[in-house]
Design a protein around this motif. Structure first.
Motif, PDB file in Angstrom:
ATOM      1  N   VAL A  95       0.859  -1.182   0.000  1.00 17.47           N
ATOM      2  CA  VAL A  95       0.000   0.000   0.000  1.00 17.47           C
ATOM      3  C   VAL A  95       0.900   1.238   0.000  1.00 17.47           C
ATOM      4  N   LEU A  96       0.756   2.077  -1.006  1.00 19.10           N
ATOM      5  CA  LEU A  96       1.608   3.265  -1.138  1.00 19.10           C
ATOM      6  C   LEU A  96       0.739   4.519  -1.143  1.00 19.10           C
ATOM      7  N   PHE A  97       1.054   5.434  -0.223  1.00 16.96           N
ATOM      8  CA  PHE A  97       0.372   6.737  -0.145  1.00 16.96           C
ATOM      9  C   PHE A  97       1.409   7.829  -0.344  1.00 16.96           C
ATOM     10  N   ASN A  98       1.109   8.821  -1.200  1.00 16.09           N
ATOM     11  CA  ASN A  98       2.040   9.941  -1.367  1.00 16.09           C
ATOM     12  C   ASN A  98       1.271  11.217  -1.669  1.00 16.09           C
ATOM     13  N   SER A  99       1.920  12.343  -1.413  1.00 15.23           N
ATOM     14  CA  SER A  99       1.302  13.640  -1.675  1.00 15.23           C
ATOM     15  C   SER A  99       2.359  14.625  -2.148  1.00 15.23           C
ATOM     16  N   THR A 100       1.905  15.618  -2.931  1.00 17.51           N
ATOM     17  CA  THR A 100       2.750  16.767  -3.276  1.00 17.51           C
ATOM     18  C   THR A 100       2.135  17.972  -2.565  1.00 17.51           C
ATOM     19  N   SER A 101       2.078  19.136  -3.201  1.00 15.84           N
ATOM     20  CA  SER A 101       1.439  20.299  -2.581  1.00 15.84           C
ATOM     21  C   SER A 101      -0.082  20.163  -2.701  1.00 15.84           C
ATOM     22  N   HIS A 102      -0.802  20.443  -1.626  1.00 12.19           N
ATOM     23  CA  HIS A 102      -2.254  20.362  -1.644  1.00 12.19           C
ATOM     24  C   HIS A 102      -2.809  21.280  -0.560  1.00 12.19           C
ATOM     25  N   ARG A 103      -4.133  21.488  -0.594  1.00 10.07           N
ATOM     26  CA  ARG A 103      -4.761  22.387   0.359  1.00 10.07           C
ATOM     27  C   ARG A 103      -5.751  21.686   1.283  1.00 10.07           C
ATOM     28  N   SER A 104      -6.302  20.578   0.862  1.00  6.76           N
ATOM     29  CA  SER A 104      -7.363  19.965   1.648  1.00  6.76           C
ATOM     30  C   SER A 104      -7.260  18.441   1.590  1.00  6.76           C
ATOM     31  N   GLY A 105      -8.054  17.792   2.431  1.00  5.94           N
ATOM     32  CA  GLY A 105      -8.117  16.333   2.427  1.00  5.94           C
ATOM     33  C   GLY A 105      -7.842  15.747   3.801  1.00  5.94           C
ATOM     34  N   ARG A 106      -8.723  14.829   4.215  1.00  7.11           N
ATOM     35  CA  ARG A 106      -8.525  14.155   5.506  1.00  7.11           C
ATOM     36  C   ARG A 106      -7.445  13.094   5.434  1.00  7.11           C
ATOM     37  N   GLY A 107      -7.130  12.635   4.216  1.00  5.95           N
ATOM     38  CA  GLY A 107      -6.186  11.536   4.085  1.00  5.95           C
ATOM     39  C   GLY A 107      -6.919  10.221   3.950  1.00  5.95           C
ATOM     40  N   LEU A 108      -6.403   9.193   4.588  1.00  9.17           N
ATOM     41  CA  LEU A 108      -7.018   7.882   4.404  1.00  9.17           C
ATOM     42  C   LEU A 108      -7.026   7.078   5.696  1.00  9.17           C
ATOM     43  N   LEU A 109      -8.030   6.200   5.778  1.00 12.36           N
ATOM     44  CA  LEU A 109      -8.145   5.210   6.840  1.00 12.36           C
ATOM     45  C   LEU A 109      -8.535   3.903   6.175  1.00 12.36           C
ATOM     46  N   VAL A 110      -7.693   2.901   6.312  1.00 13.16           N
ATOM     47  CA  VAL A 110      -7.903   1.604   5.675  1.00 13.16           C
ATOM     48  C   VAL A 110      -7.697   0.511   6.710  1.00 13.16           C
ATOM     49  N   SER A 111      -8.517  -0.523   6.650  1.00 13.62           N
ATOM     50  CA  SER A 111      -8.268  -1.698   7.478  1.00 13.62           C
ATOM     51  C   SER A 111      -8.214  -2.917   6.565  1.00 13.62           C
ATOM     52  N   TYR A 112      -7.655  -4.002   7.077  1.00 11.34           N
ATOM     53  CA  TYR A 112      -7.594  -5.230   6.293  1.00 11.34           C
ATOM     54  C   TYR A 112      -7.783  -6.428   7.210  1.00 11.34           C
ATOM     55  N   ALA A 113      -8.207  -7.505   6.606  1.00 10.18           N
ATOM     56  CA  ALA A 113      -8.299  -8.792   7.281  1.00 10.18           C
ATOM     57  C   ALA A 113      -7.982  -9.861   6.251  1.00 10.18           C
ATOM     58  N   THR A 114      -7.848 -11.102   6.692  1.00 13.31           N
ATOM     59  CA  THR A 114      -7.559 -12.185   5.756  1.00 13.31           C
ATOM     60  C   THR A 114      -8.841 -12.913   5.395  1.00 13.31           C
ATOM     61  N   SER A 115      -8.753 -13.789   4.405  1.00 12.66           N
ATOM     62  CA  SER A 115      -9.916 -14.573   3.992  1.00 12.66           C
ATOM     63  C   SER A 115     -10.384 -15.502   5.105  1.00 12.66           C
ATOM     64  N   GLN A 116      -9.542 -15.749   6.117  1.00 16.00           N
ATOM     65  CA  GLN A 116      -9.961 -16.532   7.280  1.00 16.00           C
ATOM     66  C   GLN A 116     -10.910 -15.732   8.162  1.00 16.00           C
ATOM     67  N   HIS A 117     -10.767 -14.393   8.164  1.00 11.76           N
ATOM     68  CA  HIS A 117     -11.577 -13.517   9.004  1.00 11.76           C
ATOM     69  C   HIS A 117     -12.103 -12.384   8.125  1.00 11.76           C
ATOM     70  N   PRO A 118     -13.102 -12.647   7.294  1.00 12.26           N
ATOM     71  CA  PRO A 118     -13.458 -11.680   6.258  1.00 12.26           C
ATOM     72  C   PRO A 118     -14.130 -10.411   6.732  1.00 12.26           C
ATOM     73  N   GLY A 119     -14.660 -10.354   7.930  1.00 17.35           N
ATOM     74  CA  GLY A 119     -15.330  -9.134   8.380  1.00 17.35           C
ATOM     75  C   GLY A 119     -14.334  -8.077   8.811  1.00 17.35           C
ATOM     76  N   THR A 120     -14.736  -6.827   8.784  1.00 19.32           N
ATOM     77  CA  THR A 120     -13.934  -5.742   9.337  1.00 19.32           C
ATOM     78  C   THR A 120     -14.870  -4.806  10.074  1.00 19.32           C
ATOM     79  N   HIS A 121     -14.324  -3.740  10.665  1.00 20.36           N
ATOM     80  CA  HIS A 121     -15.210  -2.834  11.390  1.00 20.36           C
ATOM     81  C   HIS A 121     -15.977  -1.904  10.462  1.00 20.36           C
ATOM     82  N   TYR A 122     -15.930  -2.145   9.168  1.00 22.66           N
ATOM     83  CA  TYR A 122     -16.785  -1.400   8.247  1.00 22.66           C
ATOM     84  C   TYR A 122     -17.896  -2.282   7.685  1.00 22.66           C
ATOM     85  N   THR A 123     -17.877  -3.591   7.970  1.00 20.74           N
ATOM     86  CA  THR A 123     -18.943  -4.481   7.540  1.00 20.74           C
ATOM     87  C   THR A 123     -19.352  -5.335   8.719  1.00 20.74           C
TER      88      THR A 123
END
Length: 360
Positions: free
Chosen positions: A97-125
């Motif tokens: 996972v690669l995140f990068n930025s140059t000059s900018h004025r706005s944006g909250r950025g990012l929030l990502v979670s992951y799990a494996t196929s053994q545990h498919p749920g996350t706190h967004y589902t």
């Protein structure tokens, strides 16, 4: 510069965010995360929030995901090129996972979670496993590691339940049903709300005091035939201590701060070690080996403003050989966060539980 925000990565799940999230992410920054799941499993990514300043081809700020095993790339993503679905199912056990930025004025950025196929749920589902309109609705959710510090509030405590507007997995950590270091499966029900949710400090988190909500979330600890009493209060047969304080007050009266006064229900003064004592300890004899799932601490009283701010825990089956508690990670002795005043109660869960007769 370092564009990595709150990050907790484990083999089965995790949470990652850009620096300052949910505030504006910095200029000219980058962060690279490498997610590695067990062989034979695949990684599922949940996009909780991707708010990067829009630009042509996401040139100013971008989120890019790469699957080195298959040579597949996902993205780049930004505000004018968002992921087509909130859940990305890969066919690989390794994702960069690669995140990068140059000059900018706005944006909250990012929030990502992951799990494996053994545990498919996350706190967004979440998955509904049963429903009874006359009683309550039951859910099974898999929470990724690292929910404790994500953005969002919780209202309530383990005994009351939580307002259904609480951040679910953060509330699960507060309730002591999962460890923040590992995440895990959570079973809960959505029930009728209550008038007032009291604030509480538990497992390194403070919930907020909140008013009525129509529904509330109630977490269920896993009790079984082997440990049917996991929600009961254990009886202490004997208290012992490294030392105790024999106080003579200004009126010349004696006051003994002995180990027996350490019981949570004791009124007045509590146990206290001899002033200046190093490595003081309090020992509880439960009479027989028991399953210990947590501890509640409180200061002495409002009159005597003494309390323990942090502590270690060790256990023994015979009273001679002691094992320090290291928690779910198992790497180093766990330091439990205690009280900040002499009035409030603080709960800390043992995940995994301790099986022992003696606790220090």
């Amino acid at each position: 510069g370092n564009g990595c925000g709150h990050t907790l990565l484990t083999p089965h799940s995790g949470t990652l965010s850009s620096k300052n999230y949910p505030g504006t992410y910095p200029n000219h920054t980058m962060c690279c995360w490498r997610l590695q799941a067990p062989p034979g499993t695949s990684i599922l990514l949940a996009f909780g929030d991707v708010d990067l300043e829009p630009s042509e081809h996401c040139a100013h700020s971008s989120l890019l995901l790469a699957d080195p095993q298959t040579g597949t790339a996902y993205g780049p993503y930004c505000r004018n090129s968002v992921p087509s679905a909130s859940l990305l199912v890969t066919n690989s056990s390794t994702v960069t996972v690669l995140f990068n930025s140059t000059s900018h004025r706005s944006g909250r950025g990012l929030l990502v979670s992951y799990a494996t196929s053994q545990h498919p749920g996350t706190h967004y589902t979440q998955e509904r496993i049963s429903s009874d309109p006359l009683l309550s609705m039951h859910f099974s959710v898999y929470c990724p590691a690292g929910c404790k510090d994500i953005h969002g509030d919780i209202w309530g405590n383990p005994s009351q339940g939580y307002r259904d507007t609480s951040v679910l997995c953060k509330a699960a950590v507060h309730a002591g049903v999962i460890a923040d270091e590992l995440g895990g499966q959570v079973t809960l029900s959505r029930e009728k709300g209550i008038t007032l949710y009291e604030s509480a400090f538990a497992n390194g988190l403070r919930s907020k005091r909140g008013s009525l909500s129509e529904k509330r979330l109630v977490f269920h600890k896993v009790c079984n035939l082997l440990f049917p009493d996991c929600d009961d209060v254990l009886e202490v047969v004997t208290f012992n201590a490294s030392s105790w304080w024999h106080e003579v007050d200004v009126l010349g009266q004696d006051r003994a701060w002995v180990a027996e006064r350490a019981a949570l229900s004791t009124t007045g003064h509590s146990w206290a070690a001899e002033p200046g004592a190093k490595a003081a300890w309090l020992e509880l004899d439960l009479g027989t080996r028991r399953n210990v799932t947590g501890i509640i601490t409180k200061g002495s009283s409002e009159q005597h403003n003494y309390y323990v701010m942090s502590y270690h825990v060790s256990s023994s089956r015979d009273g001679k050989n002691w094992r320090p508690y290291r928690g779910s990670s198992g790497q180093e002795d766990k330091v439990f966060e205690g009280n900040a005043d002499s009035q409030g109660e603080v709960s800390n869960a043992f995940i995994p539980p301790i099986i022992a007769r003696y606790i220090r």
